[in-house]
Each structure stands twice: as C-alpha cells, then as structure tokens.
Write an enzyme that holds these catalytic residues in place. Structure first.
Site, PDB file in Angstrom:
ATOM      1  N   ASP A  45       0.823  -1.225   0.000  1.00  0.00           N
ATOM      2  CA  ASP A  45       0.000   0.000   0.000  1.00  0.00           C
ATOM      3  C   ASP A  45       0.847   1.262   0.000  1.00  0.00           C
ATOM      4  O   ASP A  45       0.321   2.375   0.065  1.00  0.00           O
ATOM      5  CB  ASP A  45      -0.955  -0.006   1.206  1.00  0.00           C
ATOM      6  CG  ASP A  45      -0.199  -0.016   2.534  1.00  0.00           C
ATOM      7  OD1 ASP A  45       1.053  -0.019   2.522  1.00  0.00           O
ATOM      8  OD2 ASP A  45      -0.868  -0.020   3.584  1.00  0.00           O
ATOM      9  N   GLY A  46       2.171   1.118  -0.051  1.00  0.00           N
ATOM     10  CA  GLY A  46       3.044   2.288  -0.137  1.00  0.00           C
ATOM     11  C   GLY A  46       3.653   2.692   1.203  1.00  0.00           C
ATOM     12  O   GLY A  46       4.537   3.549   1.250  1.00  0.00           O
ATOM     13  N   GLN A  81       8.916  27.154   1.973  1.00  0.00           N
ATOM     14  CA  GLN A  81       7.710  27.688   2.616  1.00  0.00           C
ATOM     15  C   GLN A  81       8.076  27.980   4.072  1.00  0.00           C
ATOM     16  O   GLN A  81       7.771  27.216   4.972  1.00  0.00           O
ATOM     17  CB  GLN A  81       6.577  26.675   2.530  1.00  0.00           C
ATOM     18  CG  GLN A  81       6.164  26.349   1.087  1.00  0.00           C
ATOM     19  CD  GLN A  81       5.086  25.276   1.046  1.00  0.00           C
ATOM     20  OE1 GLN A  81       4.006  25.454   1.573  1.00  0.00           O
ATOM     21  NE2 GLN A  81       5.396  24.145   0.418  1.00  0.00           N
ATOM     22  N   HIS A 101      17.560  27.100   2.785  1.00  0.00           N
ATOM     23  CA  HIS A 101      17.039  28.187   1.952  1.00  0.00           C
ATOM     24  C   HIS A 101      17.053  29.514   2.728  1.00  0.00           C
ATOM     25  O   HIS A 101      17.349  30.567   2.163  1.00  0.00           O
ATOM     26  CB  HIS A 101      15.626  27.854   1.467  1.00  0.00           C
ATOM     27  CG  HIS A 101      15.013  28.982   0.730  1.00  0.00           C
ATOM     28  ND1 HIS A 101      15.543  29.488  -0.443  1.00  0.00           N
ATOM     29  CD2 HIS A 101      13.926  29.743   1.013  1.00  0.00           C
ATOM     30  CE1 HIS A 101      14.804  30.495  -0.848  1.00  0.00           C
ATOM     31  NE2 HIS A 101      13.823  30.676   0.012  1.00  0.00           N
ATOM     32  N   LYS A 109      14.046  39.699  -8.209  1.00  0.00           N
ATOM     33  CA  LYS A 109      13.212  38.610  -8.724  1.00  0.00           C
ATOM     34  C   LYS A 109      11.844  38.638  -8.078  1.00  0.00           C
ATOM     35  O   LYS A 109      11.729  38.910  -6.888  1.00  0.00           O
ATOM     36  CB  LYS A 109      13.899  37.272  -8.403  1.00  0.00           C
ATOM     37  CG  LYS A 109      13.129  36.059  -8.902  1.00  0.00           C
ATOM     38  CD  LYS A 109      13.879  34.773  -8.628  1.00  0.00           C
ATOM     39  CE  LYS A 109      13.438  34.126  -7.341  1.00  0.00           C
ATOM     40  NZ  LYS A 109      14.092  32.842  -7.069  1.00  0.00           N
ATOM     41  N   THR A 147      13.306  24.385 -11.040  1.00  0.00           N
ATOM     42  CA  THR A 147      12.892  24.358 -12.453  1.00  0.00           C
ATOM     43  C   THR A 147      13.958  24.976 -13.355  1.00  0.00           C
ATOM     44  O   THR A 147      13.910  24.807 -14.569  1.00  0.00           O
ATOM     45  CB  THR A 147      11.597  25.170 -12.661  1.00  0.00           C
ATOM     46  OG1 THR A 147      11.865  26.538 -12.306  1.00  0.00           O
ATOM     47  CG2 THR A 147      10.465  24.632 -11.819  1.00  0.00           C
TER      48      THR A 147
HETATM   49  C1  R5P Z   1      14.246  30.620  -4.142  1.00  0.00           C
HETATM   50  O1  R5P Z   1      13.907  31.712  -3.902  1.00  0.00           O
HETATM   51  C2  R5P Z   1      15.601  30.043  -4.310  1.00  0.00           C
HETATM   52  O2  R5P Z   1      16.607  30.835  -3.802  1.00  0.00           O
HETATM   53  C3  R5P Z   1      15.855  29.708  -5.760  1.00  0.00           C
HETATM   54  O3  R5P Z   1      16.021  30.892  -6.483  1.00  0.00           O
HETATM   55  C4  R5P Z   1      14.712  28.948  -6.322  1.00  0.00           C
HETATM   56  O4  R5P Z   1      14.375  27.904  -5.478  1.00  0.00           O
HETATM   57  C5  R5P Z   1      15.024  28.417  -7.694  1.00  0.00           C
HETATM   58  O5  R5P Z   1      13.869  27.807  -8.193  1.00  0.00           O
HETATM   59  P1  R5P Z   1      13.683  27.626  -9.746  1.00  0.00           P
HETATM   60  O6  R5P Z   1      14.908  26.933 -10.267  1.00  0.00           O
HETATM   61  O7  R5P Z   1      12.446  26.775  -9.873  1.00  0.00           O
HETATM   62  O8  R5P Z   1      13.473  28.965 -10.364  1.00  0.00           O
END
Ligand code: R5P
Length: 316
Positions: A41-42, A101, A134, A196, A227
């Site tokens: 079941d995982g 988060q 982070h 950003k 990403t």
């Molecule tokens: C977020 O603020 C981190 O410092 C990175 O800039 C972020 O996680 C990079 O995510 P992605 O490669 O999806 O843009």
C-alpha cells in the site's frame, strides 16, 4: 536525555546512499545495516539490523524528490532509533526540503519549514546537520542544535582556482545577497543583484539588476536550482545588461525538476556547478554540469559532533 560519545554509527536512508558511502569512506566506518522496504500500500517499513543502544547514530537522508516519501522515511528512521535506545540521533539532512515555505506569504498558507522541524524533533532527532538552508532563520524553528554548514568556501575555492578575469558575483534575488557577498569578498570581485519576483508558483521574473556587469564574467550563486527558471531569467537580464556571454552558475542543491535541463541548456552558460547533496538524475545531464562533493564537509561535521569538537573551522 541525549547521551553522546557512545560508538559512532552511520546509516543511510534511500535518498542518497552514494553520498553516505563517500562519508563512510572518509570517516573510515562502515554503513550500518538496516532494512528499508515498502508495503504494497506504499507504507514504509524500517528495521535496524544491528544494535544501536547507546550509540551516536547519524542518518544521512536529504529530503529531496520524492520529498514526501524521503521525509517520511527519515521520520520513521528517527522513530526506530529512538525506540531502540540510541544514545543520540543526528539527522544529516544535506538538502532540507520544504524549506522554501518558511513564512506565510498569503493568508491561510502553511509554514512547512517549521512543520518539518517539529516532525523531526518529535520523531526523535536530537541534532540536525544540514547544508545551505534556503533561509538561515529556519535554524530557529528547531529547539535542538542545528549545525548549518555551507558550501560557500568550497565554491569560492573552486572559482579561485579558475582565476577568471573580470568576474562579478551575482545574486538572483535580494534574499541571497548576504551569502553572495561572502563569495564576492573571498574572490575579491564586485557584486550584482537581481530583483526577482514570482507571479505564480514555479515561475520567476528577474526584472531589474543592481550593479555593473558590462563586459564582465558573471558567477551566479544560488542555493537551489529547481525548475531552472530563476537562473534562466537571471541569464537573460545579465545578457541584456551586456555581460560577457560566458556565465557560470553555482548552486548548492541541484533539485533539477521538470524543465530544468532545457532551461539550463543555453550557449551563454559556460558551466553549471552543483553539489552532491542530492543525487542527479542518471538519465539526464549536461556536458557542462560539474558536481562538487559535500561528503568531506559532512563527514568532518559528523566527526566534530561525535567528538564534541567545534565545527567553526569548517566555515573557513
Ligand atoms: C528561491 O527563492 C531560491 O533561492 C531559488 O532561487 C529557487 O528555489 C530556484 O527555483 P527555480 O529553479 O524553480 O526557479
């Protein structure tokens, strides 16, 4: 109560056994024997195959994708060690997932970085060893000691050896300026900072750049490439601002999900440097992708924790 300085025992979850193996070699200890399997079941099943009573147990498990199952596995490993009377339990979490988060940016959101901290402590961790969180403030989400290591000295040494001419250290966003400033001071090069913002989840726009990059070789320093869109946006902005089209990208954690390889496959990117906090996908890579190992850094930290020594020297 934590009783440290029993024997040292190093264990590995399933997230990054290669890294654990390298740490074990460095430390000259074997990887402890344990069974990890999944029920149909995982659900995850864990059993330590040797006594851990009274030992200093270290479990290496980054909470990288698949994040939820790696996290739950780590929690179950902690629980099993606690119930088996380990003297101390250190979660070596080279990549701390759910860290992004770390506050509520909108009403009715969760703060998962804090939730994970609570879960790890409740499960039985008496200490955390991690790398380039982070946000450094996540350390404060724990009421147990956190050894927060950084690869900034490793990355800086890597670029020092390259003796790049006319380089500039670049922060993709204002949140990382303090960290990137450390690279710029170590290499004695100027600093540029992007602005950003995220219009939606997993989408980034770098709209402004502070600092002069014209004719210079940028070294973008990041904590995570997920990403790859933040890097891609930053590269666009640097190129628009007249940098040399030979851009270096250095990130601690190569999460490299979804479109990352396509985003990073650009002629202006000369080299991408990540570390082995997370295993890279076997199926996809790029010819200019280099991996630096954090195994010696983590192994030294484990040694210091076990021997009750200061870890300050690991920051130099
Ligand atoms: C977020 O603020 C981190 O410092 C990175 O800039 C972020 O996680 C990079 O995510 P992605 O490669 O999806 O843009």
């Amino acid at each position: 109560m934590v009783r440290r300085n029993g024997d040292i025992k190093l264990f590995s979850g399933t997230a990054n056994p290669h890294l654990a193996m390298k740490m074990a070699e460095y430390l000259g200890v074997p990887i402890g024997s344990l069974q990890i399997s999944r029920f149909t079941d995982g659900e995850t099943y864990v059993k330590f195959e040797e006594s851990v009573r009274g030992v200093d147990a270290f479990v290496v498990q980054p909470t990288c994708p698949p994040v939820d199952s790696n996290l739950v596995e780590l929690l179950i490993l902690m629980d099993a060690l606690r119930r088996a009377s380990a003297g101390s339990i250190t979660a070596v979490v080279p990549y701390y997932g759910y860290a992004r988060q770390d506050k509520k940016d909108a009403p009715r959101e969760a703060i998962t970085a804090k939730l994970v901290a609570d879960l790890l402590s409740t499960a039985g961790a008496s200490r955390i060893v991690t790398v380039d969180l982070h946000a450094g403030a996540i350390q404060g989400f724990f009421n147990i000691p956190v050894d927060h290591l950084t690869v900034i000295p490793l990355m800086s040494a890597y670029f020092k050896d390259k003796t790049l001419e006319n380089a500039v250290a670049v922060s993709v966003d204002e949140g990382r300026v303090k960290t990137v400033r450390q690279v710029s001071s170590r290499l004695n090069i100027p600093l540029a900072v992007g602005y950003k913002f995220r219009p939606e989840q997993d989408v980034s726009e770098v709209t402004h750049l502070a600092g002069d990059v014209e004719g210079k070789t940028p070294i973008i320093i990041e904590d995570i490439i997920s990403t790859g869109r933040s890097i891609c946006e930053c590269v666009d902005t640097l190129v628009k601002n007249g940098c040399k089209p030979e851009i270096y990208v250095a990130a601690t954690h190569g999460v490299l999900t979804g479109p990352a390889f396509d985003c990073l496959n650009r002629p202006e990117i000369k080299e991408i440097i990540v570390t082995d906090t997370i295993p890279l996908p076997q199926s996809r890579t790029l010819p200019n992708l280099k991996v630096l190992s954090v195994a010696p850094l983590l192994a030294e930290a484990v040694k210091c924790v076990h021997e009750d020594l200061s870890i300050t020297s690991l920051f130099h």
